[in-house]
Scaffold this motif. Structure first.
Motif, PDB file in Angstrom:
ATOM      1  N   SER A 157      11.663  -0.953  10.891  1.00 51.92           N
ATOM      2  CA  SER A 157      11.969  -0.017   9.810  1.00 51.92           C
ATOM      3  C   SER A 157      10.846  -0.040   8.777  1.00 51.92           C
ATOM      4  CB  SER A 157      13.304  -0.365   9.145  1.00 51.92           C
ATOM      5  OG  SER A 157      13.241  -1.635   8.525  1.00 51.92           O
ATOM      6  N   TYR A 158      10.675   1.097   8.114  1.00 52.13           N
ATOM      7  CA  TYR A 158       9.618   1.258   7.117  1.00 52.13           C
ATOM      8  C   TYR A 158      10.246   1.781   5.828  1.00 52.13           C
ATOM      9  CZ  TYR A 158       6.943   1.311  11.471  1.00 52.13           C
ATOM     10  OH  TYR A 158       6.434   1.012  12.714  1.00 52.13           O
ATOM     11  N   SER A 159       9.904   1.145   4.728  1.00 49.44           N
ATOM     12  CA  SER A 159      10.461   1.544   3.439  1.00 49.44           C
ATOM     13  C   SER A 159       9.368   1.478   2.378  1.00 49.44           C
ATOM     14  CB  SER A 159      11.627   0.626   3.055  1.00 49.44           C
ATOM     15  OG  SER A 159      12.135   0.970   1.784  1.00 49.44           O
ATOM     16  N   PHE A 160       9.269   2.547   1.592  1.00 52.57           N
ATOM     17  CA  PHE A 160       8.223   2.624   0.571  1.00 52.57           C
ATOM     18  C   PHE A 160       8.828   2.549  -0.816  1.00 52.57           C
ATOM     19  CE2 PHE A 160       5.411   5.336  -2.162  1.00 52.57           C
ATOM     20  CZ  PHE A 160       4.349   4.441  -2.226  1.00 52.57           C
ATOM     21  N   ASP A 161       8.264   1.690  -1.654  1.00 51.03           N
ATOM     22  CA  ASP A 161       8.666   1.574  -3.053  1.00 51.03           C
ATOM     23  C   ASP A 161       7.643   2.343  -3.892  1.00 51.03           C
ATOM     24  OD1 ASP A 161       9.075   0.860  -5.703  1.00 51.03           O
ATOM     25  OD2 ASP A 161       9.591  -1.214  -5.257  1.00 51.03           O
ATOM     26  N   PRO A 162       8.003   3.529  -4.415  1.00 50.81           N
ATOM     27  CA  PRO A 162       7.026   4.348  -5.139  1.00 50.81           C
ATOM     28  C   PRO A 162       6.654   3.784  -6.504  1.00 50.81           C
ATOM     29  CG  PRO A 162       9.193   5.337  -5.283  1.00 50.81           C
ATOM     30  CD  PRO A 162       9.325   4.166  -4.353  1.00 50.81           C
ATOM     31  N   ASN A 163       7.480   2.896  -7.030  1.00 46.97           N
ATOM     32  CA  ASN A 163       7.184   2.316  -8.336  1.00 46.97           C
ATOM     33  C   ASN A 163       6.068   1.274  -8.229  1.00 46.97           C
ATOM     34  OD1 ASN A 163       7.565   1.933 -11.146  1.00 46.97           O
ATOM     35  ND2 ASN A 163       8.862   0.162 -10.749  1.00 46.97           N
ATOM     36  N   GLU A 165       4.355   0.902  -5.403  1.00 43.06           N
ATOM     37  CA  GLU A 165       3.437   1.429  -4.386  1.00 43.06           C
ATOM     38  C   GLU A 165       3.191   0.407  -3.280  1.00 43.06           C
ATOM     39  OE1 GLU A 165      -0.051   2.980  -6.395  1.00 43.06           O
ATOM     40  OE2 GLU A 165       0.960   4.919  -6.597  1.00 43.06           O
ATOM     41  N   ILE A 166       4.295  -0.033  -2.683  1.00 43.91           N
ATOM     42  CA  ILE A 166       4.247  -1.013  -1.600  1.00 43.91           C
ATOM     43  C   ILE A 166       5.075  -0.505  -0.424  1.00 43.91           C
ATOM     44  CG2 ILE A 166       4.952  -3.338  -0.886  1.00 43.91           C
ATOM     45  CD1 ILE A 166       4.368  -4.291  -3.694  1.00 43.91           C
ATOM     46  N   LEU A 167       4.526  -0.638   0.776  1.00 42.23           N
ATOM     47  CA  LEU A 167       5.251  -0.326   2.002  1.00 42.23           C
ATOM     48  C   LEU A 167       5.811  -1.619   2.573  1.00 42.23           C
ATOM     49  CD1 LEU A 167       5.953   1.711   4.354  1.00 42.23           C
ATOM     50  CD2 LEU A 167       3.869   0.848   5.458  1.00 42.23           C
ATOM     51  N   TYR A 168       7.112  -1.607   2.886  1.00 37.51           N
ATOM     52  CA  TYR A 168       7.755  -2.766   3.499  1.00 37.51           C
ATOM     53  C   TYR A 168       8.031  -2.452   4.968  1.00 37.51           C
ATOM     54  CZ  TYR A 168       8.489  -4.389  -1.280  1.00 37.51           C
ATOM     55  OH  TYR A 168       8.290  -4.797  -2.577  1.00 37.51           O
ATOM     56  N   VAL A 169       7.560  -3.326   5.839  1.00 39.04           N
ATOM     57  CA  VAL A 169       7.794  -3.185   7.278  1.00 39.04           C
ATOM     58  C   VAL A 169       8.689  -4.342   7.703  1.00 39.04           C
ATOM     59  CG1 VAL A 169       6.738  -3.008   9.559  1.00 39.04           C
ATOM     60  CG2 VAL A 169       5.529  -2.122   7.552  1.00 39.04           C
ATOM     61  N   ASP A 180       5.102  -6.995   3.266  1.00 36.62           N
ATOM     62  CA  ASP A 180       4.802  -5.932   2.315  1.00 36.62           C
ATOM     63  C   ASP A 180       3.319  -5.604   2.352  1.00 36.62           C
ATOM     64  OD1 ASP A 180       3.846  -8.169   0.386  1.00 36.62           O
ATOM     65  OD2 ASP A 180       5.994  -8.539   0.570  1.00 36.62           O
ATOM     66  N   PHE A 181       3.025  -4.306   2.265  1.00 37.25           N
ATOM     67  CA  PHE A 181       1.654  -3.820   2.350  1.00 37.25           C
ATOM     68  C   PHE A 181       1.339  -2.960   1.128  1.00 37.25           C
ATOM     69  CE2 PHE A 181       2.996  -4.540   6.734  1.00 37.25           C
ATOM     70  CZ  PHE A 181       1.923  -5.262   7.251  1.00 37.25           C
ATOM     71  N   PRO A 182       0.520  -3.465   0.196  1.00 37.89           N
ATOM     72  CA  PRO A 182       0.136  -2.671  -0.977  1.00 37.89           C
ATOM     73  C   PRO A 182      -0.629  -1.420  -0.556  1.00 37.89           C
ATOM     74  CG  PRO A 182      -0.405  -4.992  -1.279  1.00 37.89           C
ATOM     75  CD  PRO A 182      -0.040  -4.827   0.155  1.00 37.89           C
TER      76      PRO A 182
END
Length: 236
Positions: A157-163, A165-169, A180-182
């Motif tokens: 699953s992939y989830s992005f935190d726009p606040n 700006e990090i992608l969580y895989v 987490d991927f900045p």
């Protein structure tokens, strides 16, 4: 007789696919229009109990209707079945989660949901769940899409935190197996490499340090630590 050039500007495909955000608290009577009359409709102060969208409401799948005051706890998504899906709030603190059930219907989620990001505010949105085929991956991360072999996997699953700006895989089989991927420092290869070793057996160990002195303590890294070997995580 020469034809007069039309001044009407056609909307692009991206503009047509953009969802709308309706703030039904501040504008209850000037938000949603009637399909039959084209006039604004008086919207109830609370969402319908049966969570059904009225046949006369001029809304489309993906549109966001908010009866919230403050945090988006009473915010709903219009589904393709004509129902209202309440904010699933994966944070547990009243923030907005835009679920995969909604985002999977769009090819460029951040662009299509720009009005929602502006209306709710990025600081009130913690999760935008993404399909691996979303243009988000080619727009960022070295402008490279994920390989087909990874796109086809159903256990990630992939989830992005726009606040932040990090992608969580995350591996669905083991939610603790997450990385987490900045947005500003990650390349597509970083994501691919982590996924390729994510199922490997790993060791976990704790390291304790005693820091003394203000100057030394100020040098202690905080937040996300980069530069670690592929598959490693460090939480200070």
């Amino acid at each position: 007789r020469p034809k007069v050039a039309s001044t009407k500007v056609k909307s692009t495909k991206n503009e047509e696919n953009k969802v709308a955000y309706y703030d039904l608290v501040s504008q209850p009577n000037e938000s949603i229009k009637s399909k039959s009359t084209g006039n604004f409709i008086r919207i109830p102060k609370k969402p319908p109990r049966n969570l059904k969208v009225s046949d006369d409401w001029d809304v489309k799948p993906g549109d966001v209707l908010s009866w919230s005051q403050g945090r988006p706890t009473e915010t709903f998504f219009v589904t393709s079945e004509g129902t209202l899906l309440k904010n699933p709030d994966k944070s547990g603190s009243g923030y907005l989660t835009i679920p995969l059930a909604i985002t999977s219907q769009f090819s460029d989620v951040l662009n299509c949901f720009s009005s929602v990001l502006d209306g709710v505010g990025c600081n009130y949105i913690t999760n935008i769940e993404l399909a691996p085929t979303d243009l988000f991956f080619t727009t960022h991360f070295s402008k490279q899409p994920l390989p087909t072999s990874i796109k086809n996997r159903k256990d990630i699953s992939y989830s992005f935190d726009p606040n932040d700006e990090i992608l969580y895989v995350t591996l669905e089989s083991n939610p603790n197996q997450s990385q987490d991927f900045p947005l500003d420092t990650t390349k597509t290869d970083d994501i691919i490499q982590w996924i390729s070793v994510a199922n490997d057996l790993k060791a976990k160990f704790n390291v304790k340090y005693n820091f003394e002195g203000k100057e030394t303590c100020n040098k202690v890294p905080r937040g996300i630590i980069t530069g670690l070997p592929t598959g490693w995580q460090c939480q200070p």
